[in-house]
Design a protein around this motif. Structure first.
Motif, short mmCIF file in Angstrom:
data_model
loop_
_atom_site.label_atom_id
_atom_site.label_comp_id
_atom_site.label_asym_id
_atom_site.label_seq_id
_atom_site.Cartn_x
_atom_site.Cartn_y
_atom_site.Cartn_z
N VAL A 250 86.41 88.29 46.27
CA VAL A 250 86.82 89.38 47.18
C VAL A 250 87.56 88.82 48.39
O VAL A 250 88.56 89.39 48.84
CB VAL A 250 85.60 90.22 47.61
N MET A 251 87.11 87.69 48.92
CA MET A 251 87.82 87.08 50.04
C MET A 251 89.23 86.66 49.63
O MET A 251 90.19 86.81 50.41
CB MET A 251 87.03 85.88 50.58
N ARG A 252 89.40 86.16 48.42
CA ARG A 252 90.74 85.77 47.97
C ARG A 252 91.63 87.01 47.77
O ARG A 252 92.84 86.95 48.05
CB ARG A 252 90.65 84.93 46.69
N THR A 253 91.04 88.10 47.33
CA THR A 253 91.79 89.37 47.26
C THR A 253 92.22 89.80 48.66
O THR A 253 93.36 90.23 48.88
CB THR A 253 90.95 90.45 46.58
N ASN A 254 91.30 89.67 49.63
CA ASN A 254 91.66 89.98 51.03
C ASN A 254 92.83 89.13 51.50
O ASN A 254 93.74 89.63 52.17
CB ASN A 254 90.45 89.73 51.95
N LEU A 255 92.81 87.85 51.17
CA LEU A 255 93.90 86.95 51.59
C LEU A 255 95.23 87.41 51.01
O LEU A 255 96.25 87.48 51.72
CB LEU A 255 93.58 85.52 51.17
N ALA A 256 95.24 87.72 49.73
CA ALA A 256 96.48 88.18 49.09
C ALA A 256 96.98 89.48 49.74
O ALA A 256 98.19 89.65 49.99
CB ALA A 256 96.25 88.38 47.60
N THR A 257 96.05 90.38 50.05
CA THR A 257 96.40 91.66 50.69
C THR A 257 97.00 91.41 52.07
O THR A 257 98.01 92.02 52.46
CB THR A 257 95.15 92.55 50.80
N LEU A 258 96.38 90.52 52.84
CA LEU A 258 96.89 90.20 54.19
C LEU A 258 98.27 89.55 54.12
O LEU A 258 99.16 89.87 54.90
CB LEU A 258 95.91 89.26 54.91
#
Length: 328
Positions: A313-321
């Protein structure tokens, strides 16, 4: 949420339920404390469950008091869950985040509780985000309307509990949790320390990915529905503009919506973020007004029903940011 209204007789009722064998754990593993080979751990909400499972491994049985898809701030304990807390060999919580659990621990498990907020000082709610025109002034806590948002931290200013959004802080909490598990289960203390070390390496790798991924971006401001991202924005030199304060249920005043829309225009924001466990309506309203789109930025208070884990989920957040901030 008025936790004081819960009668003191609840603990007595729970004892009776336990005697009748009526209390079971959230998981399908059977009654709390039923496995003599494993340490029975109760986790207050998802990131603490993640830590306990990764550091405890096969030596622990972890029960999360919050079901997937539920909002952890709103936790109310049923008698069975109070029984779980009373029976647990270790309760991992963040004091002030879930007042009902604080009360149950105070009454039933004070000597077996690990409060992760004692590992490092919590940041003030205003840290990691402010608006340019009002830095340190009346808008230091966006959307608060002058009242403390998060139960348990009214004295000395509101504190931001979302420390797990900085992977390095979570790693430090993990090291301390390994020590505490080692006290509860000395024969396997070295195993807990080793697993905490392995997890720290994974979290430091994640931290390096965030640092590199957010180093060169066209924008550094994120407009969020709920100011949960102070630790993340401080760690990676971003700035959060919050529509509401720390509590995701708070309705922002029309004046605050107008201020956020103005700031979004000033910073040429292309994305207004909302989160998985809360309605996107307010974010959609501002996005429509400023011609931006909406996207999910997950504060990881709980897992959505889609699954994944903290790291994914944190890596998904990074991609989104990276997409929203146009990072190279």
């Amino acid at each position: 949420m008025n936790i004081r209204s819960a009668p003191r007789t609840l603990a007595v009722a729970t004892t009776a339920l336990l005697a009748l064998g009526g209390v079971t754990a959230c998981s399908d593993d059977g009654p709390a404390g039923a496995d003599p080979q494993r340490v029975d751990v109760v986790a207050a909400f998802y990131p603490l469950q993640f830590l306990a499972e990764r550091i405890g491994g096969d030596a622990v049985k972890v029960s999360n008091l919050v079901k997937p898809g539920a909002e952890p701030h709103d936790l109310e304990l049923n008698p069975g869950q109070v029984g779980q807390v009373a029976e647990a060999e270790l309760v991992v919580l963040l004091k002030g985040f879930q007042p009902a659990l604080d009360e149950a621990v105070e009454q039933n498990a004070k000597d077996r509780a690990f409060d992760v907020s004692t590992v490092q000082p919590l940041m003030d709610a205003a840290a990691g985000g402010h608006d340019h025109d009002h830095e340190g002034g009346e808008h230091a806590h966006p959307g608060e309307s002058g009242k403390a948002e998060e139960p348990g931290h009214e004295e000395g200013g509101t504190k931001d509990p979302h420390l797990w959004l900085d992977p390095t802080r979570l790693a430090t909490v993990g090291d301390k949790l390994a020590e505490r598990l080692g006290q509860a289960d000395p024969d396997r203390a070295a195993d807990y320390t080793a697993r905490a070390g392995a997890l720290r390496a994974e979290l430091e790798k994640l931290d390096a990915e965030f640092t590199a991924g957010l180093k060169t971006c066209q924008r550094r401001e994120i407009v969020v529905s709920h100011t949960a991202f102070g630790y993340l924005t401080e760690r990676y030199k971003l700035e959060q503009i919050g529509i509401t304060g720390l509590s995701p249920e708070n309705e922002p005043a029309p004046q605050r919506l107008a201020e956020v829309a103005q700031e979004a225009r000033e910073h040429k924001a292309t994305t207004i973020f909302f989160e998985t466990l809360v309605s996107p309506k307010v974010a959609e309203t501002i996005a429509a007004e400023v011609g931006a789109k909406t996207a999910v930025l997950d504060p990881l208070e709980g897992l959505s029903t889609g699954g994944g884990d903290y790291l994914s989920v944190m890596r998904t957040n990074l991609a989104t940011l990276r997409t929203a901030l146009n990072c190279s």
